[in-house]
Design a protein around this motif. Structure first.
Motif, PDB file in Angstrom:
ATOM      1  N   UNK A 159     121.493  24.228  41.732  1.00  0.00           N
ATOM      2  CA  UNK A 159     120.318  23.865  40.953  1.00  0.00           C
ATOM      3  C   UNK A 159     119.766  22.562  41.539  1.00  0.00           C
ATOM      4  N   UNK A 160     118.580  22.646  42.119  1.00  0.00           N
ATOM      5  CA  UNK A 160     118.002  21.449  42.741  1.00  0.00           C
ATOM      6  C   UNK A 160     117.077  20.699  41.786  1.00  0.00           C
ATOM      7  N   UNK A 161     116.921  21.217  40.567  1.00  0.00           N
ATOM      8  CA  UNK A 161     115.978  20.572  39.646  1.00  0.00           C
ATOM      9  C   UNK A 161     116.357  19.099  39.510  1.00  0.00           C
ATOM     10  N   UNK A 168     112.042  10.025  44.161  1.00  0.00           N
ATOM     11  CA  UNK A 168     113.201  10.657  44.803  1.00  0.00           C
ATOM     12  C   UNK A 168     112.853  11.245  46.177  1.00  0.00           C
ATOM     13  N   UNK A 169     113.802  11.176  47.065  1.00  0.00           N
ATOM     14  CA  UNK A 169     113.646  11.775  48.397  1.00  0.00           C
ATOM     15  C   UNK A 169     114.685  12.874  48.538  1.00  0.00           C
ATOM     16  N   UNK A 170     114.236  14.040  48.975  1.00  0.00           N
ATOM     17  CA  UNK A 170     115.153  15.164  49.172  1.00  0.00           C
ATOM     18  C   UNK A 170     115.201  15.507  50.657  1.00  0.00           C
ATOM     19  N   UNK A 171     116.382  15.525  51.218  1.00  0.00           N
ATOM     20  CA  UNK A 171     116.537  15.869  52.630  1.00  0.00           C
ATOM     21  C   UNK A 171     117.255  17.215  52.702  1.00  0.00           C
ATOM     22  N   UNK A 184     109.283  27.794  47.343  1.00  0.00           N
ATOM     23  CA  UNK A 184     109.183  28.531  46.071  1.00  0.00           C
ATOM     24  C   UNK A 184     110.137  27.950  45.021  1.00  0.00           C
ATOM     25  N   UNK A 185     111.379  27.723  45.463  1.00  0.00           N
ATOM     26  CA  UNK A 185     112.404  27.220  44.535  1.00  0.00           C
ATOM     27  C   UNK A 185     111.967  25.877  43.946  1.00  0.00           C
TER      28      UNK A 185
END
Ligand code: SAH
Length: 255
Positions: A159-161, A168-171, A184-185
């Motif tokens: 779950x990436x929520x 926030x930074x997502x790599x 999409x996710x």
């Protein structure tokens, strides 16, 4: 009478994201002194060229990462070499403990009573961020950084929520082939379609590319530009900071 050998040590060594200059001093010393090096496909040839001429180099990845030697076979190989008395340098792209299966190899060694040393490396996220001049954290824009795997369990079961969005930074590692599902996710989780992102291909190598798009344009960007692995996707406001043209100039100057 059978001779007895002392058991060797397994050194799990991070080779960094590409450029040999980004090896740690300890990694460079181990690579240049090793008699046995077991390496995966991401390790740059310039780094392997630092090995002694008489070193035995064992690749556990064929040209395509899909045909990698099964992990159990790699674990067995490392343990077998060490039990035969050889010190083994197990050289991995980036950092051994970031999506590198270093944990599994360490556990296999420990179970066999073989000593392990872990030498950290610059992970692709740190290397790519530096080379593309994207700060992963920034007092204005991000105080949380997450590293996720965009493949297999990382994509389908996690779950990436909450991992991407304001502040926030997502790599995302290993996300090129699943770019469409990733966007999409994230949009299903409520991330804005115009959230900025950067795709960094071949970070810290001569052929590095830094590409930018809004989240909704990720799949398009990847197919239009024929982005290939290894590449990282960085999502967050930090990717929109600064002047992209200046970043491009800095990249050209570095080459
Ligand atoms: N242990 C490695 C990661 C191995 S997983 C590390 O710490 O960096 C392999 C993934 O890492 C690739 O699919 C890609 O997403 C990323 N990667 C590794 N080297 C890279 C590079 N030079 N440029 C961009 N991404 C890279």
């Amino acid at each position: 009478m059978a001779e007895t050998y002392p058991i060797g040590t397994i050194h799990l060594v991070g080779a960094g994201p590409g450029d040999p200059d980004l090896l740690t001093v300890r990694a460079a010393r181990l690579v240049s002194q090793a008699r046995v090096i077991v390496h995966d496909g991401l390790v740059d040839p310039a780094i392997l060229a630092m090995a002694r001429p008489d070193a035995r180099l064992v690749s556990v990845a064929k040209a395509r990462a899909r045909h990698t030697m099964p992990q159990d076979a790699i674990n067995d190989l490392l343990v077998r070499e060490a039990l035969a008395g050889n010190d083994v340098v197990r050289l991995k792209g980036g950092d051994p403990f970031v999506f590198g299966r270093g944990g599994e190899e360490m556990e296999a060694a420990q179970a066999a009573g073989v000593k392990v040393e872990v030498v950290p490396g610059i992970s692709a996220a740190n290397g790519a961020a530096a080379a593309a001049q994207i700060a992963l954290t920034h007092r204005e824009d991000a105080s949380v950084v997450s590293f996720v795997a965009g493949q297999c369990k990382g994509l389908s079961e996690q779950n990436w929520a909450g991992l991407a969005g304001k502040g926030r930074t997502l790599v995302i590692y290993m996300g090129v082939s699943t770019a469409a599902q990733i966007s999409e996710k994230l949009m299903d989780d409520g991330l804005a379609p115009d959230a900025p992102l950067a795709v960094i291909e071949n970070a810290c190598r001569a052929d590095m590319r830094v590409l930018r798009a809004p989240l909704a344009g990720l799949a398009d960007l990847v197919s239009r530009e024929a982005v290939k692995s290894p590449a990282l996707i960085i999502i967050g406001e930090v990717t929109a900071r600064g002047d992209a043209a200046l970043t491009q100039l800095a990249l050209e100057a570095a080459q």
